[in-house]
Design a protein around this motif. Sequence first.
Motif, PDB file in Angstrom:
ATOM      1  N   VAL A 158       6.342  -1.715  -8.569  1.00  0.00           N
ATOM      2  CA  VAL A 158       5.438  -1.429  -7.520  1.00  0.00           C
ATOM      3  C   VAL A 158       5.553  -2.709  -6.578  1.00  0.00           C
ATOM      4  O   VAL A 158       6.028  -3.807  -6.756  1.00  0.00           O
ATOM      5  N   ASN A 159       5.155  -2.345  -5.140  1.00  0.00           N
ATOM      6  CA  ASN A 159       5.175  -3.497  -4.221  1.00  0.00           C
ATOM      7  C   ASN A 159       3.775  -3.276  -3.428  1.00  0.00           C
ATOM      8  O   ASN A 159       2.838  -2.597  -3.892  1.00  0.00           O
ATOM      9  N   SER A 160       3.642  -3.889  -2.364  1.00  0.00           N
ATOM     10  CA  SER A 160       2.350  -3.930  -1.475  1.00  0.00           C
ATOM     11  C   SER A 160       2.026  -2.466  -1.143  1.00  0.00           C
ATOM     12  O   SER A 160       1.030  -2.468  -0.416  1.00  0.00           O
ATOM     13  N   GLN A 161       3.242  -1.749  -0.876  1.00  0.00           N
ATOM     14  CA  GLN A 161       2.750  -0.655   0.011  1.00  0.00           C
ATOM     15  C   GLN A 161       3.112   0.756  -1.080  1.00  0.00           C
ATOM     16  O   GLN A 161       2.427   1.869  -0.640  1.00  0.00           O
ATOM     17  N   GLU A 162       3.758   0.708  -2.105  1.00  0.00           N
ATOM     18  CA  GLU A 162       4.082   1.869  -2.851  1.00  0.00           C
ATOM     19  C   GLU A 162       4.468   1.766  -4.103  1.00  0.00           C
ATOM     20  O   GLU A 162       4.789   0.573  -4.490  1.00  0.00           O
ATOM     21  N   LEU A 163       4.665   2.620  -5.165  1.00  0.00           N
ATOM     22  CA  LEU A 163       4.852   3.007  -6.337  1.00  0.00           C
ATOM     23  C   LEU A 163       6.062   3.591  -6.492  1.00  0.00           C
ATOM     24  O   LEU A 163       6.342   4.629  -5.870  1.00  0.00           O
ATOM     25  N   SER A 164       7.186   2.963  -6.993  1.00  0.00           N
ATOM     26  CA  SER A 164       8.513   3.645  -7.074  1.00  0.00           C
ATOM     27  C   SER A 164       8.844   4.146  -8.521  1.00  0.00           C
ATOM     28  O   SER A 164       8.399   3.198  -9.643  1.00  0.00           O
ATOM     29  N   ILE A 165       9.149   5.240  -8.746  1.00  0.00           N
ATOM     30  CA  ILE A 165       9.704   5.698 -10.172  1.00  0.00           C
ATOM     31  C   ILE A 165      11.203   6.182 -10.081  1.00  0.00           C
ATOM     32  O   ILE A 165      11.493   6.921  -9.088  1.00  0.00           O
TER      33      ILE A 165
END
Length: 156
Positions: free
Chosen positions: A43-50
């Motif tokens: 996770v970062n300030s803009q999105e969730l990555s899978i």
Amino acid sequence: MKKQELIFEKFAIFLKSTFGNKLIFRDDEKHITLATTGIWIAVNSQELSIGYGMNHREFNPEYEDISNAVTLFFDLLTKTTRITSYYKGTRMFKCTTVVEGANGAFNYLSTTLTWLFPYWKNTTEVITFKKPLLSREEIQDEIQALQKYAALIQKS
């Protein structure tokens, strides 16, 4: 906290309770990898990555329904994953990952490739299937709870 951070936090709780010491944490616990499987979430300030290995998909709650991320992540854990690697000679230049969906069809996750490869050599394709890590029936309650939570925070 942002929507993607809330979902990530719920995933972290689930992963810690299910896999315990098989998790690898990086970037101040903003990136979790399931040790020997290649499955990861960040996770970062803009999105969730899978992701799975080099391939990943990003979910920004401002532009898409975050519950799709929940579905994809649990599909990675509970369904068959097909990885197609493309080689020129002995060098892999492209990798495509797809995950089995609800109806048995495979859903596209991502493709990773490099531009530097011996293009004059013949292309060979290697397909690998990865078995599910968990039974969907065993974690159905957690899946439904996270889906409901994702739907709730998506509306807010």
